[in-house]
Every structure is written in structure tokens, then in C-alpha cells.
Design a protein around this motif. Structure first.
Motif: not given
Length: 202
Positions: A8-20, A22-25, A27-35
Motif C-alpha cells: 500500500t504505497f503511492g496513491l493507494p496509500w493516499v486513498a486510505s487517508f479518506f475514511h469516513q 477524515w473531515r474531523l482532522d 478542512s480540505s482534501e489537500a490538508d488531509a494529505v499534508a497532515g
């Protein structure tokens, strides 16, 4: 020679960030990645994400990227419906920007090893066959997008996206979850070993 990360590396790893939740942590999709791109992260992890995102952006049309991404994230089509993003091309551009921002802060960032650059071109037929084996799990647009990813990107990226999409499709079928047969699991594991994924080593 083994890859620096598990499968699970590359973009599939990033996809795993977006669980139900994720918006609790973020404010935006880009912020979720940066976090998730913390300072102590291995540079190879970011380089692999950037490589995948660049490949999709350069080789596939926006609608194909959108289809691939919505097939890989838990929120599915809601990922774009509930955001300011217009399509998959815009999204992977933002991912690339997040990668570049992290890499600028880490001048010592490594280059990808030969193993990490392995594309598995010799397995393109097997990956296509594996995708079509699961066509009843997905809508036809996702099947076609995955096959196009094999042909225009790399078999490695297409296979990793397939592995990410399978559990997502199973959950989406709730309460009638889909299960892999022992034979299907064995074939996926065999391909994973051929792609040198760590969790598939014997």
C-alpha cells in the motif's frame, strides 16, 4: 532486491487517508494529505506518491482519473460531490503540489531505487486478466479505467489501484459483502510476489 515499502504505497496509500471521519482532522482534501506528510516520513513514500500522481495526470484523461479515484476511496462519488474539486485531474495536481512542498523542505530526499521503479511490464496481460476477473465487482467505467491504466501507465500502478478498489467495492455492497475465494486470493498474492510487494513475500 525489494521495494522500500509494503504494497500500500503511492496513491493507494493516499486513498486510505479518506475514511469516513477524515473531515474531523482536515478542512480540505489537500490538508488531509499534508497532515499525513509528517516531517519524519521516509522520502521514498512521498516520491512514490508523486510518481503515481504524475503518471495519472500525464497519461489519462480527467474522467478516467476521477473514476479510478472514486473507485478507491471509501466515500466513492461523494469525494467529488462534496468538495470544491472539479475532477480527478485537479485532485492529482493538488497531490503533486503537496508532494513538492514536502520535498522542498527535505533537501536530502532520496531517489527511488531500481526496485521502487519496477513497473512490471511483463505482467500486463496477467493484470488485465485479473481486472476482468473482478468485473462483476465494479461498474464498467472502473473496469475500463483500470485496463487503460495498465496500457497507458504501468501494470504495477493498475494492480495496486485494483487492490485498493476491491475492499472498497465489498464495503459498498453492504450488507451483502463480497468475499475473495481462496483461488482468487492465491492469484492476487502470486501477482503481488511478482511485483515484489513486501506483504506478499514468501
Amino acid at each position: 532486491m525489494h521495494r522500500s515499502t509494503e504494497f500500500t504505497f503511492g496513491l493507494p496509500w493516499v486513498a486510505s487517508f479518506f475514511h469516513q471521519d477524515w473531515r474531523l482532522d482536515a478542512s480540505s482534501e489537500a490538508d488531509a494529505v499534508a497532515g499525513q506528510f509528517v516531517e519524519e516520513l521516509e522520502p521514498e513514500a512521498v516520491l512514490l506518491v508523486r510518481r503515481d500522481a504524475r503518471m495519472l495526470h500525464e497519461q489519462l484523461p480527467a474522467e478516467r482519473i476521477t473514476t479510478l479515484w472514486t473507485g478507491c476511496v471509501e466515500s466513492g462519488e461523494d469525494f467529488f460531490l462534496k468538495s470544491q474539486l472539479t475532477d480527478g485531474a485537479e485532485w492529482v495536481r493538488q497531490v503533486i503540489e503537496a508532494c513538492n512542498a514536502w520535498l522542498v523542505r527535505h533537501a536530502h530526499a532520496a531517489t527511488l531505487s531500481e526496485a521502487d521503479r519496477y513497473e512490471g511490464r511483463e505482467w500486463d496481460g496477467r493484470v488485465r486478466s485479473t481486472i476482468t476477473e473482478f468485473e462483476d465487482w465494479f461498474d464498467q467505467e472502473l473496469v475500463q479505467a483500470l485496463i487503460e491504466c495498465v496500457d497507458r501507465c504501468t501494470p504495477d500502478l493498475a494492480f495496486r489501484l485494483l487492490l485498493q478498489a476491491l475492499p472498497t467495492a465489498s464495503v459498498a455492497a453492504s450488507p451483502h459483502y463480497r468475499d475473495l475465494s481462496q483461488e482468487q486470493y492465491a492469484r492476487l498474492a502470486s501477482l503481488g510476489r511478482d511485483f515484489r510487494y513486501a506483504l506478499c513475500r514468501e
